[in-house]
Design a protein around this motif. Structure first.
Motif, PDB file in Angstrom:
ATOM      1  N   ILE A  14       1.075  -1.034   0.055  1.00  0.00           N
ATOM      2  CA  ILE A  14      -0.217  -0.457   0.128  1.00  0.00           C
ATOM      3  C   ILE A  14       1.230   1.268   0.204  1.00  0.00           C
ATOM      4  O   ILE A  14       1.726   1.423   0.341  1.00  0.00           O
ATOM      5  CB  ILE A  14      -0.644  -0.750   1.640  1.00  0.00           C
ATOM      6  N   SER A  15       0.457   1.965  -0.504  1.00  0.00           N
ATOM      7  CA  SER A  15       0.892   3.572  -0.476  1.00  0.00           C
ATOM      8  C   SER A  15       1.121   4.035   0.574  1.00  0.00           C
ATOM      9  O   SER A  15       0.561   3.958   1.565  1.00  0.00           O
ATOM     10  CB  SER A  15       0.552   4.454  -1.940  1.00  0.00           C
ATOM     11  N   PRO A  16       2.969   4.498   0.555  1.00  0.00           N
ATOM     12  CA  PRO A  16       2.874   5.312   2.172  1.00  0.00           C
ATOM     13  C   PRO A  16       1.884   6.413   2.467  1.00  0.00           C
ATOM     14  O   PRO A  16       2.142   6.419   3.710  1.00  0.00           O
ATOM     15  CB  PRO A  16       4.358   5.496   2.071  1.00  0.00           C
ATOM     16  N   VAL A  17       1.347   7.026   1.453  1.00  0.00           N
ATOM     17  CA  VAL A  17       1.110   8.185   1.307  1.00  0.00           C
ATOM     18  C   VAL A  17      -0.734   7.527   2.187  1.00  0.00           C
ATOM     19  O   VAL A  17      -0.560   8.583   3.216  1.00  0.00           O
ATOM     20  CB  VAL A  17       0.243   8.064   0.547  1.00  0.00           C
ATOM     21  N   ILE A  18      -1.367   6.159   1.384  1.00  0.00           N
ATOM     22  CA  ILE A  18      -2.424   5.764   1.947  1.00  0.00           C
ATOM     23  C   ILE A  18      -2.177   5.731   3.368  1.00  0.00           C
ATOM     24  O   ILE A  18      -2.969   5.475   4.497  1.00  0.00           O
ATOM     25  CB  ILE A  18      -2.801   5.193   1.545  1.00  0.00           C
ATOM     26  N   THR A  19      -0.862   4.688   3.593  1.00  0.00           N
ATOM     27  CA  THR A  19      -0.956   4.791   5.886  1.00  0.00           C
ATOM     28  C   THR A  19      -0.679   5.614   6.315  1.00  0.00           C
ATOM     29  O   THR A  19      -0.916   5.371   6.970  1.00  0.00           O
ATOM     30  CB  THR A  19       0.501   3.587   5.022  1.00  0.00           C
ATOM     31  N   VAL A  72      -2.385   8.432   5.214  1.00  0.00           N
ATOM     32  CA  VAL A  72      -3.232   9.070   6.082  1.00  0.00           C
ATOM     33  C   VAL A  72      -4.274   8.552   7.106  1.00  0.00           C
ATOM     34  O   VAL A  72      -4.592   8.739   7.784  1.00  0.00           O
ATOM     35  CB  VAL A  72      -4.162   9.389   4.697  1.00  0.00           C
ATOM     36  N   ALA A  73      -4.141   6.889   6.545  1.00  0.00           N
ATOM     37  CA  ALA A  73      -4.805   5.959   7.543  1.00  0.00           C
ATOM     38  C   ALA A  73      -4.718   5.847   8.951  1.00  0.00           C
ATOM     39  O   ALA A  73      -5.262   6.179   9.691  1.00  0.00           O
ATOM     40  CB  ALA A  73      -4.833   4.275   6.714  1.00  0.00           C
ATOM     41  N   THR A  75       7.164  10.437   3.336  1.00  0.00           N
ATOM     42  CA  THR A  75       5.900   9.758   3.042  1.00  0.00           C
ATOM     43  C   THR A  75       4.685  10.075   4.013  1.00  0.00           C
ATOM     44  O   THR A  75       4.320  10.748   3.877  1.00  0.00           O
ATOM     45  CB  THR A  75       6.003   8.795   1.639  1.00  0.00           C
ATOM     46  N   LEU A 130      -4.917  -2.038   8.531  1.00  0.00           N
ATOM     47  CA  LEU A 130      -4.298  -0.396   7.826  1.00  0.00           C
ATOM     48  C   LEU A 130      -5.615  -0.678   6.298  1.00  0.00           C
ATOM     49  O   LEU A 130      -6.453   0.948   6.264  1.00  0.00           O
ATOM     50  CB  LEU A 130      -3.516  -0.334   6.990  1.00  0.00           C
ATOM     51  N   PHE A 165     -13.168   4.745   6.860  1.00  0.00           N
ATOM     52  CA  PHE A 165     -12.941   6.080   7.497  1.00  0.00           C
ATOM     53  C   PHE A 165     -13.771   6.138   6.010  1.00  0.00           C
ATOM     54  O   PHE A 165     -14.534   7.519   5.794  1.00  0.00           O
ATOM     55  CB  PHE A 165     -12.210   6.395   7.844  1.00  0.00           C
ATOM     56  N   GLY A 170       3.173   3.116  -6.260  1.00  0.00           N
ATOM     57  CA  GLY A 170       2.551   4.444  -4.912  1.00  0.00           C
ATOM     58  C   GLY A 170       3.037   5.656  -4.600  1.00  0.00           C
ATOM     59  O   GLY A 170       3.323   6.026  -3.389  1.00  0.00           O
ATOM     60  N   PHE A 230      -6.289  15.514   0.808  1.00  0.00           N
ATOM     61  CA  PHE A 230      -5.938  14.909   2.161  1.00  0.00           C
ATOM     62  C   PHE A 230      -6.812  16.254   2.842  1.00  0.00           C
ATOM     63  O   PHE A 230      -7.380  16.790   3.991  1.00  0.00           O
ATOM     64  CB  PHE A 230      -5.293  14.990   3.130  1.00  0.00           C
TER      65      PHE A 230
END
Lengths: 256, 240
Positions: A110-115, A117-118, A205, B2, B9, B178, B202
């Protein structure tokens, strides 16, 4: 003769590939010694002045301290969790083991951006304190797959008869763990932890969502400086980071 | 875990978010992301396979050559991108040598070069592993039976190293798609990829960012699933 020629025909590609791999790092290191006020190759003389300004900059020194603390904490946390999970996977017969192993590896995919944000949303839900705790936990999540993979592959070749032997000779479970199990997986665990250290040390990131003004890491500073204005100081900072990473990885290599 | 969190959300909302995330600029960005990742993968596979083949069969100093491939992996990706941009900057060596930077920086080319430079090791390693494990006897047999080297390569070596190629493609593709830093540091605003758009949105529209995260992750997971059909990821990863 033909063989030689055929070997030689590879050389252009070799040159390109190794240039692509190594030139960027070499350029960063070289430009940190320039006498000019912008990061250029030091064609007319070298100076260590930029390292001097670097270490006098309080903000940067602070970031370095934060980075080291975060990376160390990440190495320990991901080391503990990764080892426990790896043991769970190798020693038990739960169903859907393969699927679960793939889930373990998700942070890699998973892209670290998503990690990032999540994790930010997740940690405010659980009210995990801002700053260091958040960064350390997020970095541990990112480092976990590596620790898991390294320790697991060591455990797969682990001769469990050694533990049986220890028990048969009268050692209790605790003694067996301390005297037999840990020494055997130790090097792999340490290699995994050093990997975690390096990952955490260079992560940008996901970290960008989690920092506070007091807890900024070195990669964040590098990124901001690249965006705002280039000074050889950035190169010096990056070179320092490279030095730490190479030292840690050499230690890791010796062990693993 | 994750993934579930990001679903929670984002997914709880109305479909309006999804309509937004799947329209206009965002869909375009998704397409661009997948396309850039594809170019990067192809370049990495071609260069990586050549090198992996050379190291496995022809090189005299296998260990040293592999170590040089591995070395960049230990160095933070942000530093390597920084190096790429310094290399092509107006004050950089390329400009000094050729008088032009070939329009690399802040263009698509810059992003792809950066991604290739960052991800090549991930392409070389799995392919090297699978080429390395090919039994030399098979190649010898093929030669004895009169096959030309090229024919041997095509009918023996490539099919036998296919699992490594698939693994390499998977790694590079996923990591390239990514990527946040390559477009941010080496691309122009028109080169932004999903990661950048998610980061941007965001700050002003959380739901949109969340929805895009889900859309993007699901897209990639579908692709991974397709790949996984051919090669088991966790098996491949444990080889590393």
């Amino acid at each position: 003769m033909m063989k030689r020629l055929r070997r030689l025909s590879f050389y252009p590609v070799l040159l390109v590939v190794y240039a692509i791999l190594l030139v960027p790092v070499i350029v960063v290191i070289a430009t940190s010694f320039t006498v000019q006020s912008s990061p250029t190759l030091p064609t007319n003389g070298v100076t260590l002045e930029w390292y001097n300004t670097l270490f006098q900059n309080f903000r940067l020194r602070n970031a370095m301290v934060v980075s080291v603390i975060v990376a160390t904490a990440t190495a320990i946390l991901s080391g503990i969790i990764g080892t426990i999970t790896a043991f769970g996977f190798v020693r038990s017969d739960i169903r859907a083991k393969e699927t679960l192993a793939t889930v373990m590896l998700l942070p890699l995919m998973i892209s670290p951006v998503i990690t990032g944000v999540a994790f930010l949303r997740f940690s405010s839900h659980l009210s995990i304190p801002r700053g260091l705790p958040r960064i350390v936990i997020a970095h541990s999540v990112l480092a976990l797959p590596f620790v898991f993979l390294i320790v697991r592959s060591r455990l797969l070749t682990f001769d469990e008869r050694l533990e049986d032997a220890s028990m048969a000779l009268g050692a209790n479970k605790w003694e067996t763990t301390v005297n037999v199990t840990i020494p055997i997986i130790g090097p792999a665990l340490l290699a995994g932890m050093l990997m975690g250290f390096v990952i955490s040390f260079g992560e940008f990131t996901a970290t960008q969502f989690l920092i506070t003004p007091q807890t900024t890491t070195v990669p964040i500073i590098i990124f901001n400086q690249i965006q705002t204005g280039l000074s050889p100081e950035v190169s010096a900072l990056a070179t320092t980071l490279v030095a730490v990473m190479i030292i840690v990885s050499v230690i890791g290599d010796r062990l693993g | 875990m994750l993934f579930v969190e990001s679903l929670n959300f984002g997914g709880g909302d109305l479909f309006a978010n999804y309509r937004d995330a799947l329209s206009g600029v965002y869909l375009e960005t998704l397409g661009r992301t997948l396309y850039y990742a594809l170019i990067t993968t192809v370049v990495c596979l071609v260069l990586g396979y050549t090198i992996a083949y050379f190291i496995a069969f022809k090189a005299k100093r296998q260990f040293a050559m592999l170590a040089l491939v591995l070395l960049p992996l230990w160095i933070a990706i942000i530093i390597r991108y920084f190096g790429v941009s310094l290399f092509f900057l107006p004050t950089g060596p390329v400009q000094q040598l050729f008088g032009t930077d070939f329009g690399v920086l802040f263009t698509t080319r810059g992003v792809v070069i950066g991604l290739v430079s960052a991800l090549l090791p991930f392409a070389i390693l799995p392919m090297y592993n699978s080429i390395q494990s090919i039994d030399d006897e098979l190649i010898y047999a093929s030669e004895v039976l009169g096959a030309t080297p090229l024919y041997t390569l095509r009918t023996v070596i490539i099919p036998l190293s296919l699992s490594g190629v698939v693994a390499a493609a998977l790694f590079v593709y996923i990591l390239a798609a990514g990527s946040y830093l390559a477009p941010a540091l080496l691309g122009g605003p028109a080169d932004f990829m999903m990661a950048n758009v998610i980061e941007q949105s965001f700050t002003y529209d959380l739901d949109l960012a969340a929805t895009m995260s889900v859309v993007f992750t699901v897209t990639l997971l579908i692709l991974i699933g397709l790949f996984n059909h051919y090669a088991n990821i966790s098996e491949v990863l444990s080889d590393l």
